[in-house]
Design a protein around this motif. Structure first.
Motif, mmCIF file in Angstrom:
data_model
loop_
_atom_site.group_PDB
_atom_site.id
_atom_site.type_symbol
_atom_site.label_atom_id
_atom_site.label_comp_id
_atom_site.label_asym_id
_atom_site.label_seq_id
_atom_site.Cartn_x
_atom_site.Cartn_y
_atom_site.Cartn_z
ATOM 1 N N TYR A 1 0.857 -1.192 0.000
ATOM 2 C CA TYR A 1 0.000 0.000 0.000
ATOM 3 C C TYR A 1 0.886 1.232 0.000
ATOM 4 O O TYR A 1 1.808 1.345 0.813
ATOM 5 C CB TYR A 1 -0.866 0.001 1.260
ATOM 6 N N CYS B 1 0.627 5.402 0.139
ATOM 7 C CA CYS B 1 -0.275 6.546 0.315
ATOM 8 C C CYS B 1 -0.269 7.351 -0.980
ATOM 9 O O CYS B 1 0.792 7.753 -1.464
ATOM 10 C CB CYS B 1 0.170 7.423 1.467
ATOM 11 N N CYS C 1 -6.754 6.156 5.329
ATOM 12 C CA CYS C 1 -5.776 5.162 4.845
ATOM 13 C C CYS C 1 -5.879 3.852 5.616
ATOM 14 O O CYS C 1 -5.723 2.780 5.030
ATOM 15 C CB CYS C 1 -4.353 5.724 4.921
ATOM 16 N N HIS D 1 1.060 10.994 10.038
ATOM 17 C CA HIS D 1 0.149 10.150 9.261
ATOM 18 C C HIS D 1 0.343 8.646 9.502
ATOM 19 O O HIS D 1 -0.597 7.943 9.873
ATOM 20 C CB HIS D 1 0.291 10.500 7.779
ATOM 21 N N GLU E 1 -1.868 5.982 11.563
ATOM 22 C CA GLU E 1 -2.450 4.818 10.869
ATOM 23 C C GLU E 1 -2.203 3.544 11.681
ATOM 24 O O GLU E 1 -3.096 2.709 11.828
ATOM 25 C CB GLU E 1 -1.794 4.632 9.493
#
Ligand code: AMP
Ligand code: ZN
Length: 467
Positions: A29, A31, A219, A244, A248
């Motif tokens: 993954y 961002c 996210c 961030h 997460e």
């Protein structure tokens, strides 16, 4: 040699091992862009880095599921929607399309999934509800829902996994509503932001009241939905480590009670005259700015790929002019090899491939890899200048270049004129053939034909031509 990567979680270079017991599937993954403007080439450094990671994994034989979200609702977007007196979808749609066009122009393989935050509101709400149910999130007097760092820690969880935080200095009960803040302001952060007049039409109903999600929870919800509660790789630029990515981790592990991600990879920034290229400093170039100056996507890609991903890299237009010269050297050599090879075909030279991949395995040592590529080009040129005429030899070198370029993704000049969608279909067909899935290979050939392209299997490899 096995692939080794620097894991921000353990602050060390580690051998990459996927979670899949069969050692084949990898969930990754990255961002994605916040679609409030055109991405600048600093952003592109990070996305090209993600593409390099994916291509390296695929080159190493992994079956990668690459997810890149589109952040289409957050603080900056809402501000711009208000200023431009437009709707959220109309505003973000334009920048999303531009982003995907640029992604192709830079030769990046398209992610398998590109979830938009606004299409995952039920998943986001469900995740927040889990956190509320576990006592880790709470509704504050302003009507918004916040993540409680103290309660999270009380469950035995660790806040501050990606970087050292001085949590003793954190004042109990302090909250931060905005999506972006410095690590000195570590505090309870917003998961769901209660609707305020400035949000205009941008709000959704929820059990917590009308509002919109915070950036970080988007996210967590999208990655878990796409890849499961625990997955292999999560990437982004180094500025995303805090808050961030730290947030997460906290939201995801707080909700699921499981480790979120095995490997965290962070790319260093692109600088301009020693400063981070950013919109707020006004010192940025978009890809479009550079194309308008006569540079090509592959030249920009090459330049962005010349430095190691963990080193900051200074962008200059002179550097880009240098990229043109470097690529011309490769193109010229490949052109001469094609002439000599004629219709002959051969397999790649494994000993060279091993040398190239040993650089990649060494935490993506890209400068080492380019060093080997140009040394090899020099040797080939010398051989040709000394009268090498063997078609088999030339075909072998071409096959070697094709394999190594499946990681570098710069192609050669004539290939660069084929639209990215067409070359990626052709690539899919080649892979289907390697996997002996001839039914799929034929179906792709038909699809290409419907799009106006014919694929020829020549001894020198595949050739695409317009119908
Ligand atoms: P954004 O669209 O602002 O969410 O950023 C998209 C990606 O670009 C994120 O992974 C950021 O970390 C990354 N990024 C932002 N500025 C730079 C820069 N100057 N150099 C490299 N990556 C950057
Ligand atoms: Zn993210």
């Amino acid at each position: 040699m096995a692939l080794k990567l620097f894991n921000t979680l353990t602050r060390s270079v580690q051998e990459f091992m996927p979670l899949d017991p069969a050692g084949k599937k990898v969930g990754m993954y990255c961002c994605g862009p916040t679609v409030y403007d055109f991405a600048h080439i600093g952003n592109w450094r990070t996305f090209v880095f993600a593409d390099l990671v994916r291509r390296t994994l695929e080159f190493s034989g992994y079956d990668v599921q690459h997810v890149m979200n589109i952040t289409d609702v957050e603080d900056k977007i809402i501000k711009r929607v208000r200023e431009n007196k437009t709707t959220l979808r109309e505003f973000t749609g334009k920048f999303e399309t531009a982003f995907l066009d640029d992604l192709k122009a830079l030769g990046c393989r398209e992610p398998h999934q590109k979830p938009r935050a606004t299409e995952y509101i039920p998943e986001i709400i469900a995740l927040i509800e889990k956190l509320v149910a576990r006592g880790i999130a709470y509704k504050a007097a302003d009507g918004s829902v916040y993540f409680s760092i103290t309660k999270y820690q009380g469950c035995g969880c660790h806040y501050g996994q990606l970087l050292k935080l001085n949590l003793d200095e954190m004042r109990a009960g302090e909250r931060v509503a905005s999506d972006e803040y410095e690590k000195e302001s570590v505090a309870d952060f917003a998961l769901w932001k209660a609707r305020v007049p400035d949000d205009g039409d941008v709000f959704w109903p929820s059990p917590f009241g009308e509002g919109r999600p915070g950036w970080h929870i988007e996210c967590s919800a999208m990655s878990i939905k796409a890849l499961g509660e625990t997955f292999d790789l999560h990437l982004g630029g180094e500025d995303l480590k805090f808050p961030h990515h730290e947030d997460e981790i906290a939201q995801s592990e707080g909700a699921t009670g499981k480790p979120f991600v095995k490997f965290w990879l962070h790319g260093a920034h692109l600088l301009v005259e020693g400063k981070k290229m950013s919109k707020s400093l006004g010192n940025f170039f978009t890809l479009r700015d550079l194309l308008a100056k006569g540079f090509t996507g592959r030249e920009v890609r090459y330049l962005l790929l010349t430095a190691h991903y963990r080193e900051t890299f200074n962008f200059t237009l002179d550097g880009l002019a240098g990229a043109k010269t470097a690529l011309a050297r490769i193109d010229e050599c490949v052109g001469k090899l094609r002439e000599i090879a004629g219709n002959t075909s051969a397999d790649a030279d494994k000993s060279y491939l091993d040398q190239f991949s040993s650089s990649l395995d060494d935490d993506l040592n890209i400068s080492g890899l380019w060093g080997k590529v140009f040394e090899w080009v020099r040797l080939l040129n010398t051989k040709i200048a000394n009268g090498e005429k063997s078609a088999f030899w030339a075909a072998r070198q071409l096959a070697t270049w094709q394999k190594i370029d499946s990681v570098l993704g710069i192609g050669t000049k004539s290939e660069a004129e084929v639209p990215a969608e067409i070359s990626s279909l052709a690539e899919g067909r080649m892979k289907a053939k390697w996997a002996k899935d001839f039914k799929r290979a034929d179906a792709i050939r038909d699809e290409l034909k419907a799009k106006g392209w014919v694929i020829d299997d020549t001894p020198k490899g595949i050739k695409l031509r317009k119908l």
